[in-house]
Design an enzyme around this catalytic site. Structure first.
Site, short mmCIF file in Angstrom:
data_model
loop_
_atom_site.label_atom_id
_atom_site.label_comp_id
_atom_site.label_asym_id
_atom_site.label_seq_id
_atom_site.Cartn_x
_atom_site.Cartn_y
_atom_site.Cartn_z
N SER A 236 -10.69 -12.14 6.58
CA SER A 236 -9.82 -12.11 5.74
C SER A 236 -8.27 -12.01 6.47
CB SER A 236 -10.00 -11.12 4.47
OG SER A 236 -9.97 -9.88 5.06
N LYS A 281 -5.89 -5.18 -2.01
CA LYS A 281 -5.03 -5.44 -0.88
C LYS A 281 -3.68 -5.13 -1.36
CE LYS A 281 -8.44 -7.70 1.87
NZ LYS A 281 -9.07 -8.99 2.62
#
Length: 342
Positions: A236, A281
Site C-alpha cells: 500500500s 490511514k
C-alpha cells in the site's frame, strides 16, 4: 497464614488478568498506525531536496487476544477480521509475513520503474532466481525449503525466472530427483528432493515440489536509489514511494512546502489501486499533521477509498484536504498545479 493467603489470592488474580493477553483468538485486529516521512527512507543519489514532505501511512495489524478483541468491538476505527480473510487456509504466520514483505518489495520495484520512466530515465532488470513464498504441507519441499529462500540453480543449471524454473520441472515425472541450490540468510545450501503429484483441486495431477514462488529480480537504474522500508509489509505504500522518488529526480519540488500523506498500490503502468484500512490511514495522517491526503479514486466507484476517506475526514473534523487519484500521472499533474504554501 493470612498474609500467605493474601499473596496466593493476589497471584491468582494476576494470573487471571494476565492470561487472556496470551490467549490468541482466530481473528486479526487492525487499527490506525503511523504516518512517516519518506525523505529519510528513500535516497536518490544526488537527488533534489524538498520543502515539504511526502508521507506513507500504515495500519497496525495483529492477532487478537481477549482484551484487544473487546476493545475493537467498541471502537469505531478498529476492525476485526476472521483469520481466513488475512491468511490463506494453510499459510503459517511466518509465510504471511514473508508474503507481506515480498509485496512491499514488489511495490518498491513498481514505484521505481514508474518514477524513472516518468523522468525519462532507462530501467533494466537483473533476474536472480525464484523467491519461495509458501511451502505446501505434505509435499517434497516441506522441511527442506522455507519461506524467503532464494533458489537459483536446479541440477547444477542456472535459471533466471519462475517460468524457466516451472518449464524445467514440467518435463519431469513423479519420483524423479532434483538437486536445488538456494540461498537462506546469506548462506548457500543444496538439497535433494523427489517430485510428487499435488493433491489439491487446483493442481491435482500436476507434478512439483510444493512451493509458491515469484521472480526474484533487482532493478538497475541510474542514478542509484535506496528504499529502506525495513519491516513495513504490504503493497500500500507503493504510490507514495513513486512520488517521493520522482520528486528527488526532478528539480521542481512537487510538495510546494506542504505535508502530503497518502496511500495506494502502484502498478508498473502507473495505476493507483485500492488498499485496506483507508479510514485508519486518514486518522494516522491527520495525527501526523498532514495537510493533503491522496486517496485511490478507483475511477469514481461509489465505495472507493476516496469516498471512505472523505467520510472519515468529515467524522474526525480534520482540515486535511482529501484528493482523489486514479494514476501516477494524474497525481503529478495535481501537484504541479498546486499553489505553493505561503
Amino acid at each position: 497464614m493470612k498474609r500467605k493467603k493474601r499473596i496466593r489470592i493476589l497471584i491468582l488474580v494476576v494470573i487471571i488478568l494476565v492470561a487472556p493477553c496470551f490467549y490468541f483468538m482466530p481473528f486479526y485486529i487492525s487499527k490506525p498506525g503511523m504516518a512517516k516521512e519518506l525523505e529519510p527512507i528513500i535516497e536518490v543519489e544526488d537527488g533534489y531536496t524538498e520543502e515539504g514532505s511526502f508521507m506513507l501511512t500504515t495500519v497496525r495489524m495483529g492477532r487478537a487476544n481477549i482484551y484487544s478483541y473487546l476493545i475493537a468491538k467498541f471502537s469505531p476505527y478498529q476492525e476485526i477480521y476472521p483469520i481466513d480473510q488475512i491468511r490463506s487456509e494453510d499459510e503459517t504466520e511466518e509465510e504471511y509475513m514473508v508474503r507481506q514483505l515480498h509485496l512491499m518489495d514488489s511495490s518498491k520495484i513498481n514505484a521505481i520503474e514508474v518514477a524513472y520512466r516518468k523522468a525519462g530515465l532507462p530501467v533494466n532488470y537483473e533476474y536472480k532466481g525464484v523467491y519461495v513464498l509458501h511451502v505446501v504441507p505434505g509435499m517434497p519441499a516441506e522441511k527442506k525449503l522455507e519461506p524467503a529462500d532464494r533458489i537459483f540453480e536446479v541440477d547444477g543449471n542456472d535459471f533466471h525466472t519462475s517460468s524457466e524454473f516451472m518449464d524445467y520441472i514440467s518435463q519431469k515425472s513423479t519420483g524423479e530427483e532434483l538437486v536445488l541450490t538456494f540461498e537462506r540468510k546469506s548462506k548457500v545450501y543444496q538439497t535433494s528432493l523427489k517430485l510428487d503429484q499435488f493433491n489439491d483441486g487446483e493442481n491435482k495431477g500436476k507434478v512439483g515440489i510444493g512451493i509458491g514462488l515469484v521472480d526474484d529480480k533487482e532493478l538497475i537504474v541510474e542514478p542509484h536509489v535506496t528504499v529502506n522500508s525495513k519491516e513495513i509489509g504490504g503493497p500500500s505504500a507503493g504510490f507514495m514511494f513513486s512520488l517521493e522518488i520522482y520528486n528527488q529526480l526532478m528539480k521542481e519540488d512537487l510538495t510546494k512546502g506542504y505535508n502530503i500523506a497518502g496511500t495506494g498500490t502502484i502498478s508498473s503502468n502507473g495505476e493507483v489501486g485500492e488498499i485496506g484500512g483507508i479510514h485508519q490511514k486518514v486518522i494516522a495522517a491527520d495525527k501526523a499533521g498532514a495537510e493533503i491526503f491522496l486517496a485511490p479514486n478507483q475511477n469514481g466507484a461509489k465505495d472507493s477509498n476516496y469516498r471512505v476517506a472523505l467520510k472519515t475526514a468529515k467524522d474526525i473534523k480534520t482540515d486535511m484536504k482529501i484528493i482523489p487519484v486514479d494514476n501516477f500521472d494524474g497525481a503529478v499533474s495535481y501537484l504541479e498545479n498546486l499553489k505553493p504554501k505561503k
